[in-house]
Design an enzyme around this catalytic site. Sequence first.
Site, PDB file in Angstrom:
ATOM      1  N   ASP A   1       0.813  -1.217   0.000  1.00 51.31           N
ATOM      2  CA  ASP A   1       0.000   0.000   0.000  1.00 51.31           C
ATOM      3  C   ASP A   1       0.846   1.265   0.000  1.00 51.31           C
ATOM      4  O   ASP A   1       2.064   1.221   0.185  1.00 51.31           O
ATOM      5  CB  ASP A   1      -0.951  -0.011   1.208  1.00 51.31           C
TER       6      ASP A   1
ATOM      7  N   ASN B   1      -7.523  -3.330  14.466  1.00 53.98           N
ATOM      8  CA  ASN B   1      -8.912  -3.553  14.041  1.00 53.98           C
ATOM      9  C   ASN B   1      -9.017  -4.712  13.043  1.00 53.98           C
ATOM     10  O   ASN B   1     -10.059  -4.923  12.448  1.00 53.98           O
ATOM     11  CB  ASN B   1      -9.499  -2.274  13.425  1.00 53.98           C
TER      12      ASN B   1
ATOM     13  N   HIS C   1      -7.253  -5.089  10.213  1.00 55.11           N
ATOM     14  CA  HIS C   1      -6.983  -4.820   8.798  1.00 55.11           C
ATOM     15  C   HIS C   1      -5.691  -5.502   8.342  1.00 55.11           C
ATOM     16  O   HIS C   1      -4.787  -5.758   9.134  1.00 55.11           O
ATOM     17  CB  HIS C   1      -6.984  -3.314   8.486  1.00 55.11           C
TER      18      HIS C   1
ATOM     19  N   GLU D   1      -9.670  -2.121   5.460  1.00 57.32           N
ATOM     20  CA  GLU D   1     -10.321  -1.883   6.740  1.00 57.32           C
ATOM     21  C   GLU D   1     -11.536  -2.805   6.883  1.00 57.32           C
ATOM     22  O   GLU D   1     -12.028  -3.362   5.894  1.00 57.32           O
ATOM     23  CB  GLU D   1     -10.750  -0.416   6.816  1.00 57.32           C
TER      24      GLU D   1
HETATM   25  P1  PGA Z   1       2.223  -1.971  12.692  1.00 52.47           P
HETATM   26  O1  PGA Z   1       1.019  -1.874  11.686  1.00 52.47           O
HETATM   27  O2  PGA Z   1       3.178  -2.944  12.108  1.00 52.47           O
HETATM   28  O3  PGA Z   1       2.800  -0.589  12.724  1.00 52.47           O
HETATM   29  O4  PGA Z   1       1.654  -2.420  13.986  1.00 52.47           O
HETATM   30  C1  PGA Z   1       0.469  -3.051  11.181  1.00 52.47           C
HETATM   31  C2  PGA Z   1      -0.696  -2.694  10.307  1.00 52.47           C
HETATM   32  O5  PGA Z   1      -1.379  -1.683  10.592  1.00 52.47           O
HETATM   33  O6  PGA Z   1      -0.937  -3.422   9.340  1.00 52.47           O
END
Ligand code: PGA
Length: 250
Positions: free
Chosen positions: A67, A136, A138, A143
């Site tokens: 992304d 959450n 994702h 999302e």
């Molecule tokens: P993080 O994010 O590695 O910074 O915890 C993971 C994500 O949001 O996919």
Amino acid sequence: MKILEAKNYHEMSSIAAKIIIEKVQSKPDAKLGLATGGTPIGLYEELIQDYRSNRTSYERVCTYNLDEYVGINPEDSNSYRYFMEEHLFAHINVPESQIHIPDGTAEDLEAECERYDVELNRGEGVDIQILGIGSNGHIGFNEPGTSFSSHTHIVDLTETTRKANARFFQRLEEVPTQAITMGIASILKAKEILLLVSGINKAEVMKKLLTTDEVDEQLPASALKNHHNVTIIADEEALSLLREKKFQYK
Ligand code: PGA
């Protein structure tokens, strides 16, 4: 899904690095799906360390990132393109022309999503896709509520995600409100998926993910249950709310 429990972040990163290095050594033109965020930084450090000591070559490897933020220039230190350069690409020998990241500054964002999907589907699919997980649920920036049949698309980021990512910015207002992300269907096309999870703030979501067989678009990571080759590498804190540890250890 196979679950490997690591003691801590460091061990999680080492286990993942070993898998990636073995893949690149056995298949020098491997296609790697990469992720940003705090979780894979330790993995990238291990890959760089190995590149320096063992000269594992990335000369023929192609990379595809999950992304990118919309509206942030690749040279901007908050872009995912910049993140990848800083944490991995500048330190290994992967050629620039083999690096793929969606362009969040494209004039026509829909066309950019289509272009990215074409790139992704060129030739054989991604050999190993690295994923993190949001609190959450994702994966990528997919999302809760994202269709499991989604391909690369534009998303509105939730407040939870923007707040979680605000730590990389000066102020919450600077966190973009949109991103381009590979869709769930694009992610599931990878031949193998490694989901890396570390820390107590991921314990709730891991409990949700691992205590039912349910596959639900409200929990995007549950789509991984539909894939035949997923390994979750999670540390003790991330798995701390799971009472029954019926996992396969390494
Ligand atoms: P993080 O994010 O590695 O910074 O915890 C993971 C994500 O949001 O996919």
